[in-house]
Design a protein around this motif. Sequence first.
Motif: not given
Length: 309
Positions: A93-95, A196-198, A278-284
């Motif tokens: 989902k994040r990618i 990777i963990a994010a 992690t915050s970058l993934a949340q922005v996406y």
Amino acid sequence: MIGRIVEVADDRRHLFMHRGFMVVQDSEGERKELGQVPLDDIAAVIANAHGLSYTNNLLVALSERGAPFVLCAANHNAVGMLLPIDGNFEQAKRIEAQIAASLPTHKRLWATVVRNKLEQQAAALEATGAPTAPLTALIGKVKSGDPENIEAQGAQRYWRLLFGNAFRRDQDGGGVNGLLNYGYTVLRACTARSVIAAGLHPSIGLHHSNDNNAMRLVDDVMEPFRPVIDLKVWHLRRNGEDQVTPETKRALVRTLYDDMQTDAGATPVMVCTQKLATSLAQVYLGERDKLDLPLPGLPIALANALQDE
């Protein structure tokens, strides 16, 4: 999570897994066991020596725990890195969100990263007693996407102010450059694990676009933390240590465990890289608008050491 960064820097070593431990063994003579490290405690392994051998079972166990295995060249730069395929329960989902992110979003985020890097560089200069105005004057000029390449303009001023007019950044150089190379290699491994963990793909960057670079996002995310390494190298050189040695390596690794100031209080550098990724993934994903970046300033332990000298 804060784990241990383990470097294997002595030649003729064999690494293998045994009962939940990474075991280091002499590969010659009586093949004596030299040490053990619990696999669950390892954040990354830095392979920085000749004649190393390691088992597939060990590499699998490290990947299952999200710990990168980093291969270094003679100049202490990372030339290869084994990373896990699975990094987060929402990885797909994040990618997908990362791929779908618009160009304006990437440009906005990159401008934020550049400003924070300039602020951190200015803080490093202030700690050394160098003038900060040449860097702070650039912060307000950074526009979306940094089309004027203010980051590079800042770097030209920064290196001269930090290490003197004669200094040139050279990835193949020794001395101070070798120390920077090693520090960045350790920081890159730490940041790769965070990315990777994010649940993000390390090759899909905000700004870095070199086709030969499979770690473009890692190199983007680590930018605000480079001045932490730079200042530590400056400190080592001031104390007469300007070569890559076991002692200077340990000092550079310890930098990642130092606390930086954040909105949540004092936070280790290693955890700051995790919070940023992690915050970058949340922005996406549309769950937040801003990146979780450290506040401008020095790692607390290093700032205290400079005040005491």
